[in-house]
Scaffold this motif. Structure first.
Motif, PDB file in Angstrom:
ATOM      1  N   GLN A  20      -7.453 -13.128  15.641  1.00 13.15           N
ATOM      2  CA  GLN A  20      -8.309 -13.018  16.799  1.00 13.15           C
ATOM      3  C   GLN A  20      -8.456 -14.397  17.449  1.00 13.15           C
ATOM      4  O   GLN A  20      -8.383 -14.541  18.657  1.00 13.15           O
ATOM      5  CB  GLN A  20      -9.666 -12.503  16.357  1.00 13.15           C
ATOM      6  CG  GLN A  20     -10.400 -11.796  17.473  1.00 13.15           C
ATOM      7  CD  GLN A  20     -11.665 -11.158  16.960  1.00 13.15           C
ATOM      8  OE1 GLN A  20     -11.985 -11.266  15.779  1.00 13.15           O
ATOM      9  NE2 GLN A  20     -12.368 -10.520  17.845  1.00 13.15           N
ATOM     10  N   LEU A  30      -3.407  -4.410   9.802  1.00  8.47           N
ATOM     11  CA  LEU A  30      -3.582  -5.850   9.988  1.00  8.47           C
ATOM     12  C   LEU A  30      -4.336  -6.487   8.822  1.00  8.47           C
ATOM     13  O   LEU A  30      -4.052  -7.614   8.436  1.00  8.47           O
ATOM     14  CB  LEU A  30      -4.309  -6.138  11.311  1.00  8.47           C
ATOM     15  CG  LEU A  30      -3.465  -5.921  12.565  1.00  8.47           C
ATOM     16  CD1 LEU A  30      -4.290  -6.114  13.816  1.00  8.47           C
ATOM     17  CD2 LEU A  30      -2.260  -6.853  12.597  1.00  8.47           C
ATOM     18  N   GLU A  31      -5.264  -5.723   8.259  1.00 10.96           N
ATOM     19  CA  GLU A  31      -5.983  -6.247   7.092  1.00 10.96           C
ATOM     20  C   GLU A  31      -5.019  -6.522   5.940  1.00 10.96           C
ATOM     21  O   GLU A  31      -5.155  -7.499   5.220  1.00 10.96           O
ATOM     22  CB  GLU A  31      -6.999  -5.205   6.607  1.00 10.96           C
ATOM     23  CG  GLU A  31      -8.388  -5.402   7.166  1.00 10.96           C
ATOM     24  CD  GLU A  31      -9.283  -4.259   6.733  1.00 10.96           C
ATOM     25  OE1 GLU A  31      -9.145  -3.799   5.574  1.00 10.96           O
ATOM     26  OE2 GLU A  31     -10.093  -3.806   7.560  1.00 10.96           O
ATOM     27  N   LEU A  32      -4.031  -5.617   5.818  1.00 14.68           N
ATOM     28  CA  LEU A  32      -3.102  -5.755   4.693  1.00 14.68           C
ATOM     29  C   LEU A  32      -2.023  -6.812   4.920  1.00 14.68           C
ATOM     30  O   LEU A  32      -1.616  -7.491   3.988  1.00 14.68           O
ATOM     31  CB  LEU A  32      -2.412  -4.406   4.407  1.00 14.68           C
ATOM     32  CG  LEU A  32      -3.278  -3.371   3.718  1.00 14.68           C
ATOM     33  CD1 LEU A  32      -2.604  -2.016   3.761  1.00 14.68           C
ATOM     34  CD2 LEU A  32      -3.524  -3.767   2.266  1.00 14.68           C
ATOM     35  N   ARG A  45     -12.320   3.378  11.405  1.00 14.98           N
ATOM     36  CA  ARG A  45     -11.309   2.343  11.642  1.00 14.98           C
ATOM     37  C   ARG A  45     -10.050   3.012  12.158  1.00 14.98           C
ATOM     38  O   ARG A  45      -9.856   4.208  11.955  1.00 14.98           O
ATOM     39  CB  ARG A  45     -10.952   1.628  10.329  1.00 14.98           C
ATOM     40  CG  ARG A  45     -12.047   0.788   9.758  1.00 14.98           C
ATOM     41  CD  ARG A  45     -11.568   0.084   8.520  1.00 14.98           C
ATOM     42  NE  ARG A  45     -11.074   1.014   7.489  1.00 14.98           N
ATOM     43  CZ  ARG A  45     -10.513   0.613   6.359  1.00 14.98           C
ATOM     44  NH1 ARG A  45     -10.337  -0.673   6.136  1.00 14.98           N
ATOM     45  NH2 ARG A  45     -10.119   1.481   5.463  1.00 14.98           N
ATOM     46  N   GLN A  53      -4.422 -11.778   8.618  1.00 18.51           N
ATOM     47  CA  GLN A  53      -5.847 -12.087   8.479  1.00 18.51           C
ATOM     48  C   GLN A  53      -6.474 -11.938   9.846  1.00 18.51           C
ATOM     49  O   GLN A  53      -6.282 -12.784  10.713  1.00 18.51           O
ATOM     50  CB  GLN A  53      -6.007 -13.508   7.939  1.00 18.51           C
ATOM     51  CG  GLN A  53      -5.518 -13.590   6.516  1.00 18.51           C
ATOM     52  CD  GLN A  53      -4.935 -14.943   6.180  1.00 18.51           C
ATOM     53  OE1 GLN A  53      -4.744 -15.794   7.039  1.00 18.51           O
ATOM     54  NE2 GLN A  53      -4.660 -15.136   4.917  1.00 18.51           N
ATOM     55  N   PRO A  54      -7.198 -10.830  10.049  1.00 17.82           N
ATOM     56  CA  PRO A  54      -7.676 -10.489  11.380  1.00 17.82           C
ATOM     57  C   PRO A  54      -8.489 -11.603  12.043  1.00 17.82           C
ATOM     58  O   PRO A  54      -8.318 -11.864  13.222  1.00 17.82           O
ATOM     59  CB  PRO A  54      -8.558  -9.271  11.149  1.00 17.82           C
ATOM     60  CG  PRO A  54      -8.279  -8.788   9.791  1.00 17.82           C
ATOM     61  CD  PRO A  54      -7.659  -9.891   9.023  1.00 17.82           C
ATOM     62  N   TYR A 107       0.847  -1.198   0.000  1.00 19.72           N
ATOM     63  CA  TYR A 107       0.000   0.000   0.000  1.00 19.72           C
ATOM     64  C   TYR A 107       0.878   1.243   0.000  1.00 19.72           C
ATOM     65  O   TYR A 107       1.906   1.292   0.670  1.00 19.72           O
ATOM     66  CB  TYR A 107      -0.895   0.026   1.253  1.00 19.72           C
ATOM     67  CG  TYR A 107      -1.703   1.295   1.343  1.00 19.72           C
ATOM     68  CD1 TYR A 107      -2.898   1.419   0.631  1.00 19.72           C
ATOM     69  CD2 TYR A 107      -1.245   2.380   2.086  1.00 19.72           C
ATOM     70  CE1 TYR A 107      -3.611   2.609   0.677  1.00 19.72           C
ATOM     71  CE2 TYR A 107      -1.955   3.563   2.122  1.00 19.72           C
ATOM     72  CZ  TYR A 107      -3.140   3.673   1.430  1.00 19.72           C
ATOM     73  OH  TYR A 107      -3.840   4.854   1.446  1.00 19.72           O
ATOM     74  N   GLY A 160      -6.057  -1.461  12.484  1.00 19.28           N
ATOM     75  CA  GLY A 160      -6.987  -2.374  11.796  1.00 19.28           C
ATOM     76  C   GLY A 160      -6.658  -2.448  10.313  1.00 19.28           C
ATOM     77  O   GLY A 160      -6.623  -3.532   9.714  1.00 19.28           O
ATOM     78  N   PHE A 161      -6.386  -1.266   9.725  1.00 14.75           N
ATOM     79  CA  PHE A 161      -6.072  -1.199   8.293  1.00 14.75           C
ATOM     80  C   PHE A 161      -4.787  -1.984   7.987  1.00 14.75           C
ATOM     81  O   PHE A 161      -4.709  -2.761   7.035  1.00 14.75           O
ATOM     82  CB  PHE A 161      -5.915   0.281   7.916  1.00 14.75           C
ATOM     83  CG  PHE A 161      -5.579   0.496   6.475  1.00 14.75           C
ATOM     84  CD1 PHE A 161      -6.496   0.239   5.478  1.00 14.75           C
ATOM     85  CD2 PHE A 161      -4.304   0.958   6.109  1.00 14.75           C
ATOM     86  CE1 PHE A 161      -6.169   0.442   4.137  1.00 14.75           C
ATOM     87  CE2 PHE A 161      -3.980   1.157   4.787  1.00 14.75           C
ATOM     88  CZ  PHE A 161      -4.912   0.899   3.809  1.00 14.75           C
TER      89      PHE A 161
END
Lengths: 253, 471
Positions: free
Chosen positions: A239, A229-231, A222, A234-235, A210, A226-227
């Motif tokens: 978790q 970890l998404e990239l 957000r 895999q959240p 990114y 969070g952003f």
């Protein structure tokens, strides 16, 4: 100030940096974010001509890094990841040493300003080997800005500093960028990027996944974590690990 | 308990092999064997001036020193690794994070050092020595008792190791002054007791048993010197050393300004301060250079009396050239290129600055040789000075070409050491032969100068081109 195209670097079979392209304009405070071992330090070493890329081209401060790495290091202020000033020089002597290597004139006053900025006090007369890691990092910070560069490249800028010094450094970097300076930092501490960066790049397993301006990131609702970890992960899976995996492992033990 | 020992063995191996390369380091015992073997081939000549007991004396003190050095390296390993890699952590320091007592870790550490270095240093050394003796001195092979020698050299090594561990424990509790006091007290007491003479040296506990193996009571002294200091170190173990912050007023700026616009003024000033402020200060030049040089001169003078064909001054200038090249090791001891990699500098800039200082330091042995030559053999002084300068220059360029800024590390690589020996030994042998033919044959050494200049040019290109030039 920085133009990178198709940059790759391998160490043996490991691709540390893989086809990275990015551009950092004047007056930007760019943060290269990524987990440990994602290729951030390798990127910085290539940008500053400390190691050669396998493929790709780099221009830093208008200079082709491959052709003239020394010129890049003359123009740019660099703070490496490891703070290793020569052991048997004092903090003050080290800054004077750097000033002489950089052929600066009337540097004593600038050095004193930096010692005041970081509240060195008597520590400026202590041998570098006897300084704490935090104090050594302050020293490395000072040496990078001694020649008042227009571009600074910094690997993990705040990692050993206390909260008071972190605040001072962040304020300094904001002010520096406002005065047309450009900063490229690498960090895995997202909070730093969120607070001070004008644009970011996220690197994961050597690939730039990114790049964009912080204000265009669209973080509504957000947070940057969070952003990120998404990239890079895999959240959902993470978790599950946090909630059951570790305690499950302990229970099994 | 055994798991810690196994992990420490692996750690020691990996630490060395990461510094010197797996295959390079694996070859190291082989090169100790080969090197000892080659050196011992001159034993027949050496035995003309030194007795077998004298040779045994040298070996036992050498291993005492090796034990001490291994102990010191073990204790300072973390600092050494930190200097080389920026950051390192050894199992020896893990008692802070693991539920294992410091004593258990230290005991494992001690046993690991003993086992590891027995196979790395002691066995290859004895094997090389034994083979050389059997080949060149078959008639005297009986006078060197090899199994006994293995035992007593091992005991010497252990004494060195345990005494250094003990001293480090004293240091952790009481600081440097007490250590200095202890070290001084020993010779002073021996002197005061009226036993200070050449024979005192033979009281070395391992050596005494080697020379009189029937006297089993002589084993008590080495056992005492190994077990008691080790036990005391374990009982009074303290991992945290006194941390002292050393402060100095700014000497750097004045020094470098005095050197004017000279290109490497900053490095010369820095290196001078490194030498002055590091352990031993400028005194280490005297102890590690002038003292051995004086001893070599005494030995060579004696050799010259026994073998008139050998010219003492010419041979001495040769040895002095070799000894001088070791000064390059000190000069590079305190530098990590990582400290300069982000500045507008090339590796060759740092090497060039070191070579300039090296040339400057060579004035000391040059003057030493000049004074000695004028007093003893003025007629061979010219060729002697030429030999010294050309050998010193040639040897340092070989060292630079092969090891760059890290001679003390890279020479441990078996392949590099072999190349170094192959580049140096034939030149030295040729010089000895030429010196026998006549002093002016040594003008041939002038041919080394263009070779050295060519090698130096290649060295700069080589080390500038090496990516991330080690550490």
């Amino acid at each position: 100030m920085i133009e990178v195209k198709g940059l790759s670097k391998s160490f043996g079979n490991v691709k540390a940096v893989d086809g990275v392209a990015l551009s950092v304009g004047k007056g930007e405070l760019f943060g290269l974010l990524g987990p440990n071992g994602s290729g951030k330090t390798t990127m910085i070493k290539m940008l500053t001509g400390q190691i050669k890329p396998g493929f790709g081209s780099l221009r830093v401060h208008g200079v082709d890094v491959l052709k003239d790495p020394l010129r890049v290091r003359e123009l740019v202020g660099i703070i490496p990841e490891q703070e290793t000033p020569p052991s048997f020089l004092t903090a003050e002597e080290y800054l004077h040493f750097v000033a002489k290597i950089r052929k600066l004139e009337r540097y004593e006053e600038t050095c004193e300003k930096w010692f005041d900025f970081f509240n060195f006090g008597d520590q400026k007369n202590v041998l570098c080997k006897d300084l704490s890691r935090g104090t050594r990092q302050k020293l490395m910070f000072a040496q990078a800005f001694l020649h008042e560069p227009e571009l600074a490249i910094i690997d993990e800028p705040l990692i050993n500093l206390d909260p008071v010094m972190q605040r001072k450094v962040k304020d300094f970097l904001r002010g520096y960028v406002k005065n047309d300076g450009t900063v490229f930092i690498s960090t895995h501490i997202l909070e730093i990027a969120r607070e001070i960066c004008t644009s970011i790049g996220i690197i994961y397993k050597g690939k730039l996944v990114y790049t964009g301006r912080m204000d265009e990131l669209g973080l509504e609702g957000r947070n940057l974590e969070g952003f990120f970890l998404e990239l890079v992960g895999q959240p959902g899976e993470k978790q599950a690990n946090y909630e059951t995996g570790i305690t499950g492992m302990i229970a099994r033990e | 308990m055994f798991d810690i020992f196994k992990s420490m063995m692996k750690e020691e191996w990996r630490m060395h092999s990461s510094l010197f390369g797996h295959s390079g380091f694996a070859l190291f015992p082989g090169f100790i064997f080969l090197f000892t073997f080659l050196v011992c081939l001159v034993l027949p000549v050496f035995r003309e001036i030194v007795s077998d007991a004298g040779i045994a004396l040298g070996m036992h003190y050498f291993f005492l020193l090796v034990g001490g050095m291994v102990g010191a390296f073990g204790l300072m390993g973390r600092e050494f690794m930190n200097r080389r890699f920026g950051q390192a952590s050894l199992i020896a320091y893990s008692s802070r994070t693991l539920p294992v007592s410091e004593r258990v870790i230290f005991l494992n550490f001690l046993v690991k050092d003993v086992v590891y270095y027995f196979f790395l240093y002691i066995l290859p050394f004895i094997a090389g020595f034994a083979l050389a003796v059997k080949l060149v001195l078959p008639s005297a092979a009986g006078s060197f008792k090899f199994s006994l020698l293995t035992l007593t050299l091992f005991l010497s090594f252990m004494i060195g190791l345990s005494v250094v561990f003990f001293l480090s424990t004293v240091y952790a509790h009481s600081g440097k002054t007490v250590i200095a006091g202890l070290l001084l007290a020993f010779p002073v007491l021996v002197f005061a007791s009226g036993n200070f003479n050449g024979e005192t040296l033979y009281a070395h506990p391992g050596l005494a048993f080697y020379l009189a193996p029937s006297e089993t009571r002589y084993l008590l002294a080495p056992a005492f010197l190994i077990l008691v200091p080790s036990a005391l170190s374990l009982i009074f173990l303290k991992v945290d050393y006194p941390q002292v912050q050393k402060s100095f007023s700014n000497s750097f700026s004045g020094l470098s300004s005095r050197l004017g616009s000279y290109r490497y003024a900053s490095f010369v000033a820095k290196d001078f301060l490194d030498l002055k402020r590091s352990e031993g200060g400028l005194g280490k030049i005297i102890f590690s250079f002038l003292l051995p040089a004086t001893l070599v001169w005494v030995l060579l003078s004696a050799l010259g009396n026994v073998i008139p064909a050998l010219d003492s001054l010419l041979l001495f200038s040769l040895v002095l050239g070799v000894l001088s090249s070791s000064m390059y090791n000190w000069l590079t001891e305190f530098d990590l290129f990582a400290s300069y990699a982000f500045l507008p500098l090339k590796v060759s800039d740092v090497i060039k600055s070191k070579l300039d200082i090296y040339a400057l330091l060579n004035v000391v042995p040059f003057v030493f040789l000049l004074g000695l030559g004028l007093r003893t053999e003025p007629y061979t002084l010219g060729p002697s000075l030429l030999v010294f300068l050309s050998i010193s220059f040639y040897m340092v360029t070989v060292l630079v070409y092969l090891t760059g800024l890290y001679p003390s590390v890279n020479l441990y690589n078996g392949k590099t050491f072999a190349l170094y020996a192959l580049s140096i030994v034939p030149v030295l042998i040729l010089n000895i032969v030429l010196s026998i033919l006549g002093p002016y044959y040594l003008l041939a050494d002038l041919a080394l100068l263009p070779v050295a200049v060519y090698l130096l040019g290649r060295s700069f290109r080589k080390w500038d081109g090496v990516e991330n030039p080690q550490f």
